[in-house]
Design an enzyme around this catalytic site. Structure first.
Site, PDB file in Angstrom:
ATOM      1  CG  ASN A   1      -1.825   1.143   1.362  1.00  0.00           C
ATOM      2  OD1 ASN A   1      -1.838   2.024   0.506  1.00  0.00           O
ATOM      3  ND2 ASN A   1      -2.604   1.165   2.430  1.00  0.00           N
TER       4      ASN A   1
ATOM      5  CE  LYS B   1      -0.106   2.702   6.712  1.00  0.00           C
ATOM      6  NZ  LYS B   1      -1.464   3.101   6.528  1.00  0.00           N
TER       7      LYS B   1
ATOM      8  NE  ARG C   1      -6.381   1.381   0.275  1.00  0.00           N
ATOM      9  CZ  ARG C   1      -6.774   1.798   1.459  1.00  0.00           C
ATOM     10  NH1 ARG C   1      -6.067   1.524   2.520  1.00  0.00           N
ATOM     11  NH2 ARG C   1      -7.873   2.495   1.581  1.00  0.00           N
TER      12      ARG C   1
ATOM     13  CG  HIS D   1     -12.754   3.888   3.161  1.00  0.00           C
ATOM     14  ND1 HIS D   1     -13.445   4.896   3.780  1.00  0.00           N
ATOM     15  CD2 HIS D   1     -11.465   4.038   3.518  1.00  0.00           C
ATOM     16  CE1 HIS D   1     -12.613   5.642   4.483  1.00  0.00           C
ATOM     17  NE2 HIS D   1     -11.398   5.131   4.329  1.00  0.00           N
TER      18      HIS D   1
ATOM     19  CG  HIS E   1     -14.157   2.182   6.810  1.00  0.00           C
ATOM     20  ND1 HIS E   1     -13.402   1.059   6.564  1.00  0.00           N
ATOM     21  CD2 HIS E   1     -13.266   3.145   7.139  1.00  0.00           C
ATOM     22  CE1 HIS E   1     -12.126   1.336   6.740  1.00  0.00           C
ATOM     23  NE2 HIS E   1     -12.018   2.603   7.091  1.00  0.00           N
TER      24      HIS E   1
ATOM     25  CG  ASN F   1      -7.123   8.874  11.349  1.00  0.00           C
ATOM     26  OD1 ASN F   1      -7.523   9.473  12.351  1.00  0.00           O
ATOM     27  ND2 ASN F   1      -6.050   8.108  11.349  1.00  0.00           N
TER      28      ASN F   1
ATOM     29  NE  ARG G   1      -9.603  12.832   4.167  1.00  0.00           N
ATOM     30  CZ  ARG G   1      -9.628  11.530   3.948  1.00  0.00           C
ATOM     31  NH1 ARG G   1     -10.721  10.960   3.484  1.00  0.00           N
ATOM     32  NH2 ARG G   1      -8.573  10.786   4.183  1.00  0.00           N
TER      33      ARG G   1
ATOM     34  CG  ASP H   1      -6.506   9.824  17.901  1.00  0.00           C
ATOM     35  OD1 ASP H   1      -5.854   9.141  17.101  1.00  0.00           O
ATOM     36  OD2 ASP H   1      -7.093   9.353  18.900  1.00  0.00           O
TER      37      ASP H   1
ATOM     38  NE  ARG I   1      -6.805   5.978  20.099  1.00  0.00           N
ATOM     39  CZ  ARG I   1      -5.903   5.200  19.528  1.00  0.00           C
ATOM     40  NH1 ARG I   1      -5.484   4.114  20.132  1.00  0.00           N
ATOM     41  NH2 ARG I   1      -5.410   5.522  18.360  1.00  0.00           N
TER      42      ARG I   1
ATOM     43  N   GLY J   1     -11.160   2.030  12.833  1.00  0.00           N
ATOM     44  CA  GLY J   1     -10.640   2.316  14.181  1.00  0.00           C
ATOM     45  C   GLY J   1     -11.719   2.818  15.138  1.00  0.00           C
ATOM     46  CB  ILE J   2     -14.067   5.683  15.015  1.00  0.00           C
ATOM     47  CG1 ILE J   2     -12.935   6.702  15.185  1.00  0.00           C
ATOM     48  CG2 ILE J   2     -15.334   6.142  15.717  1.00  0.00           C
ATOM     49  CD1 ILE J   2     -13.226   8.085  14.629  1.00  0.00           C
TER      50      ILE J   2
ATOM     51  CD  GLU K   1     -12.303  -2.723  13.363  1.00  0.00           C
ATOM     52  OE1 GLU K   1     -11.328  -3.117  14.029  1.00  0.00           O
ATOM     53  OE2 GLU K   1     -12.270  -2.603  12.120  1.00  0.00           O
TER      54      GLU K   1
ATOM     55  CD  GLU L   1      -9.035  -0.690   4.314  1.00  0.00           C
ATOM     56  OE1 GLU L   1      -8.526  -0.236   5.346  1.00  0.00           O
ATOM     57  OE2 GLU L   1      -9.430   0.014   3.377  1.00  0.00           O
TER      58      GLU L   1
END
Ligand code: ADP
Length: 398
Positions: free
Chosen positions: A7, A14, A90, A179, A207, A210, A240, A283, A285, A331-332, A334, A384
């Site tokens: 990716n 990555k 990707r 996505h 989904h 970020n 965004r 973020d 958190r 992330g959010i 889940e 993914e």
């Protein structure tokens, strides 16, 4: 089959080496600061994380370092590169021409090139990764898995913007959605996990990370999604803005004496949770912690995030004339218990009740609506990389 999943971003890369049969990840990591000083983080499964600083002028050197790490006699996980059977890339934008993953050939490369206009930050980087793998592992099949492909089943009424048709004719300005790999994977997993009929199912996938997007999926096919020509449309995201009145651009540009490019940059990088919280954080958190301590700016940001999700879910229930299941992922989706709580508690009109105890779960498949709810709500983690691995293996074995 051992698949190297790659990716590429503009200055990062990555990777994961995954076995498509066992779904086991042998090693993973990332290259950062490509084009600057260069840094490889490599982690074999069960082994120590290794950090190597070395010059990576281009993605070719970065991929070379990854391949060297994979076959390193001490910490590598392969005896030779022959054991890599395929590479899955990707790719951000496939435009309107590509509705599925494909084995990369000259024609596919041309389409990715043509779509650089639509994905100026990602497509050129994706191409660099593809070319580097072709050069360093000649003869191995490379597969492109597009972020936009899954959404190509949207009907015209969902993807057209109500602007002069000539802009669609001339420049293909329309909603594409992103996505897609995650929406495809999670909608399939949701159908499997909940035992729905794949040919008679209406699923909403949220989904939330970020970058965030929602899709409406009927019988496994996407019929609408919240991101648009670019990943800027739709939900409130980390940085965004998501949806807004387009006249806001002209208004602020004039007031602040800036041009549209700068304004779009602000909408991409300084807006969303970050903007709404007066720069506190993008973020979730951080914001949640601040919100729990009574910070009003953090509260505003989280409230706006949840409200936009609630509105989109409502609109997709309307678009599909019903819904069987709603899946939270990313992330959010889940992990963020308060977001799911706020959203699901607003879905009483659908006959949904939140199972508060089940909602304490993080990062695993879990039904979070009560058994008597008319629609099932679940956490369904995305993966993914695994999805790219599976699609690559499937195409290569055909
Ligand atoms: P990306 O779009 O970059 O892939 P992710 O899917 O990793 O993003 O999601 C990142 C978001 O998920 C961040 O806002 C982060 O705060 C949130 N997140 C990650 N883990 C948790 C957690 N345990 N609890 C709450 N939020 C979390």
């Amino acid at each position: 089959m051992n698949v190297l999943v790659v990716n590429c971003g503009s200055s990062s890369l990555k990777f994961q080496l995954i076995n498509s049969e066992t779904e086991a990840v042998a090693a993973k990591g990332l290259c950062e600061r490509i084009g600057l000083d260069g840094r490889l983080v490599y982690q074999p499964t069960g082994g120590e994380k290794e950090v190597t600083e070395a010059a990576m002028p281009t993605h070719t050197e970065a991929i070379k370092m990854v391949l060297d790490a994979l076959v390193n006699p001490n910490t590598g996980v392969l005896k030779s590169l022959d054991e890599v059977e395929a590479i899955g890339h990707r790719v951000l934008h496939g435009g309107a021409k590509i509705s599925d993953s494909c084995i990369i050939n000259d024609e596919v490369i041309s389409v990715i090139e043509e779509c650089c206009d639509l994905g100026p930050l990602h497509n050129p980087a994706n191409l660099m990764g593809i070319r580097a793998c072709m050069e360093l592992m000649p003869g191995k099949p490379n597969v492109a898995v597009f972020d936009t492909a899954f959404h190509q089943t949207m009907p015209e009424k969902a993807y057209m913007y109500a602007i002069p048709y000539e802009y669609y004719d001339k420049y293909k300005v329309r909603k594409y959605g992103f996505h897609g790999t995650s929406h495809r994977f999670v909608s399939k997993e949701t159908i499997k996990f909940l035992g729905l009929d794949p040919d008679n199912s209406k699923v909403i996938v949220a989904h939330l990370g970020n970058g965030s997007s929602i899709s409406a999926v009927v019988n496994g096919k996407c019929v609408d999604t919240s991101m648009g020509l670019t990943p800027l449309e739709g939900l409130v995201m980390g940085t965004r803005s998501g949806d807004l009145d387009p006249a806001v651009l002209d208004f602020i540009c004039k007031k602040e004496n800036i041009d549209v490019t700068e304004m779009v940059n602000i909408l991409n990088k300084k807006s969303g949770l970050l903007g709404l919280s007066k720069g506190l954080s993008s973020d979730f958190r951080d914001l949640n912690e601040a919100r729990e301590q009574g910070n009003e700016d953090a509260k505003r940001a989280v409230d706006c995030l949840c409200y936009r999700i609630i509105k989109y879910i409502g609109s997709y229930v309307a678009a599909m004339n019903g819904v069987d299941a709603i899946a939270f992922t990313g992330g959010i989706g889940e992990n963020a218990i308060p977001v799911r709580e706020a959203v699901v508690k607003s879905l009483g009109y659908l006959g949904i009740t939140l199972d508060e105890e089940a909602n304490q779960t993080r990062g695993e498949n879990k039904i979070i609506s009560t058994p008597d709810s008319k629609v099932t709500v679940a956490i369904v983690p995305t993966n993914e990389e695994l999805a790219i691995c599976q699609e690559t293996a499937e195409l290569v074995s055909k």
